[in-house]
Write a protein that holds these residues in place. Structure first.
Motif, PDB file in Angstrom:
ATOM      1  N   GLY A  69       0.806  -1.269  -0.037  1.00 59.15           N
ATOM      2  CA  GLY A  69      -0.016   0.119  -0.057  1.00 59.15           C
ATOM      3  C   GLY A  69       0.858   1.278  -0.025  1.00 59.15           C
ATOM      4  O   GLY A  69       1.998   1.097  -0.385  1.00 59.15           O
ATOM      5  N   SER A  70       0.410   2.234   0.374  1.00 60.26           N
ATOM      6  CA  SER A  70       1.039   3.457   0.415  1.00 60.26           C
ATOM      7  C   SER A  70       1.869   3.566   1.627  1.00 60.26           C
ATOM      8  O   SER A  70       1.688   3.163   2.696  1.00 60.26           O
ATOM      9  N   SER A  73       0.322   4.567   4.894  1.00 57.26           N
ATOM     10  CA  SER A  73      -0.660   3.727   5.413  1.00 57.26           C
ATOM     11  C   SER A  73      -0.350   3.314   6.993  1.00 57.26           C
ATOM     12  O   SER A  73       0.494   2.975   7.228  1.00 57.26           O
ATOM     13  N   ARG A  74      -1.473   3.684   7.719  1.00 53.78           N
ATOM     14  CA  ARG A  74      -1.309   3.471   9.361  1.00 53.78           C
ATOM     15  C   ARG A  74      -1.181   1.695   9.310  1.00 53.78           C
ATOM     16  O   ARG A  74      -0.470   1.510  10.260  1.00 53.78           O
ATOM     17  N   MET A  75      -1.985   1.127   8.645  1.00 51.52           N
ATOM     18  CA  MET A  75      -1.941  -0.407   8.775  1.00 51.52           C
ATOM     19  C   MET A  75      -0.548  -0.845   8.578  1.00 51.52           C
ATOM     20  O   MET A  75       0.025  -1.598   9.497  1.00 51.52           O
ATOM     21  N   LEU A  76       0.115  -0.433   7.249  1.00 49.56           N
ATOM     22  CA  LEU A  76       1.399  -0.879   6.991  1.00 49.56           C
ATOM     23  C   LEU A  76       2.556  -0.411   8.224  1.00 49.56           C
ATOM     24  O   LEU A  76       3.367  -1.265   8.502  1.00 49.56           O
ATOM     25  N   LYS A 153       8.795   4.438  -4.787  1.00 51.27           N
ATOM     26  CA  LYS A 153       9.232   5.189  -3.439  1.00 51.27           C
ATOM     27  C   LYS A 153       8.056   5.244  -2.622  1.00 51.27           C
ATOM     28  O   LYS A 153       7.919   5.196  -1.089  1.00 51.27           O
ATOM     29  N   ALA A 154       7.000   5.556  -3.072  1.00 49.94           N
ATOM     30  CA  ALA A 154       5.475   5.819  -2.364  1.00 49.94           C
ATOM     31  C   ALA A 154       5.089   4.411  -2.161  1.00 49.94           C
ATOM     32  O   ALA A 154       4.032   4.539  -1.348  1.00 49.94           O
TER      33      ALA A 154
ATOM     34  N   HIS B 103      -3.419   0.734 -10.008  1.00 47.00           N
ATOM     35  CA  HIS B 103      -4.460  -0.183  -9.788  1.00 47.00           C
ATOM     36  C   HIS B 103      -5.231  -0.173  -8.559  1.00 47.00           C
ATOM     37  O   HIS B 103      -4.377   0.078  -7.415  1.00 47.00           O
ATOM     38  N   SER B 104      -6.358  -0.733  -8.651  1.00 46.31           N
ATOM     39  CA  SER B 104      -6.873  -0.294  -7.284  1.00 46.31           C
ATOM     40  C   SER B 104      -8.033  -1.771  -7.158  1.00 46.31           C
ATOM     41  O   SER B 104      -8.115  -2.431  -7.920  1.00 46.31           O
TER      42      SER B 104
END
Lengths: 229, 229
Positions: A69-70, A73-76, A153-154, B103-104
């Protein structure tokens, strides 16, 4: 996954299936079959001391599972470097009996415990993303506009080694009391599955190309329908 | 659930949607629509200090959600009286763009935090089970062999008041870079949904009755097919 066929012993006490233990398996063949049939998992992790469950897409390559993900992301962020649980569930059907009590569901569930590690380095990240696409949409990766360094990178990718896990499945017919055999109501199994519907292209330019097949879903292949804007 | 239409403010900081916050909603209408469209949730809870994620069936009635199982269930024992998270996810489609990066997935996700309480007393338990059946299989409850006291005793039902929650959804078209507009590859949306297949009756006696419709699933109604044993 044949029911009642136990594979290896569980790797730890906490992954041992207790209720309906005959539905449990601990072998990689059973695990990989469930993982490779799905795209959606639920990640369990601790956030400020309380348990959180977040859905995300995942993929398996060899002895690891991955999700991404990004960077924001809080989860990551919470899962990185932490103990997490990754659960994949396929709901395969509703099992209806003549009593409320014996109603059940057919399902295949894989639960993995492990430590989530960040995938580092642009080459490694790119390679993992390619594996994701190859498992989801074979042949699509090479057709896409190449990934940029800024995009890599993102993106954060987490991996977890497949080590501590269990598989639990129910399949087949209703099991009910012999005494209920003549109760006048329908009983049986209604199968459920994830179906792909008709694909809709973004625009006329996209509609000139074929929509990819989704090998993961058992339904008819997607049909390419140009969308009128 | 229209995207970007925020409802009430979040009940707490921990349920506020951070990433793609415009996808978040906090109103009961949005929540109930997602809960009532599903049957499978994932419960997050702590077991010996580590987070566990277990799939189970759930139902909503009024301002509460419920799930149930055997009195011997480890998950129910660990969740009872504890802080739990209940997550319901509908994966509605894969969103394919001309770059890997954009993609999503289209999805509807409801996350609830709360305290799980045991439903006590045979009358209350029976009433909750009836509500489960009425939401899953309308009219079936009255046709079933009545529930016995022993069965009620062997069943544990947990409830959680709907209070702290968030809803997060993505729907609609791909969003991608203008610069990718002419990249020569298909882009668009492949919808996914849970489909009910052909129902299979347990035996010839069951096949004399009609299989129930599954209002929750958008596919064609189940077809009654007698199984040859």
């Amino acid at each position: 996954v044949p029911q009642g066929t136990k594979g290896n012993a569980p790797r730890s006490a906490r992954v041992r299936v207790k209720r309906f233990h005959e539905r449990g398996r601990y072998d990689r063949e059973a695990l990989d079959a469930i993982l490779d049939a799905g795209v959606l998992c639920h990640i369990g992790f601790l956030f400020d001391g309380y348990p959180v469950v977040t859905p995300t897409l995942y993929w398996r390559h060899g002895g690891h599972v991955f999700w991404h993900g990004s960077n924001a992301s809080r989860m990551l962020a919470a899962a990185e470097g932490a103990d997490v649980r990754l659960t994949v569930t396929h709901l395969d059907g509703m099992v209806l009996t003549r009593s409320a009590y014996h109603h059940s569901a057919n399902y295949r569930c894989a639960m993995l415990f492990g430590h989530a590690e960040r995938v580092d380095g642009p080459d490694e990240k790119q390679s993992r993303l390619r594996q994701m696409f190859e498992s989801l949409f074979p042949a699509r990766w090479q057709q896409l506009r190449p990934v940029s360094q800024a995009e890599l990178k993102a993106t954060k990718i987490l991996s977890m080694r497949i080590d501590e896990f269990s598989v639990k499945c129910r399949e087949g017919d209703p099991q009910e009391d012999d005494a209920d055999e003549h109760w006048p109501v329908w009983s049986g199994v209604v199968p459920l599955s994830v179906c792909a519907g008709r694909a809709t292209a973004s625009d006329a330019a996209a509609a000139k190309f074929s929509a990819p097949d989704f090998a993961r879903f058992s339904a008819a292949p997607a049909i390419n329908v140009a969308k009128t804007r």
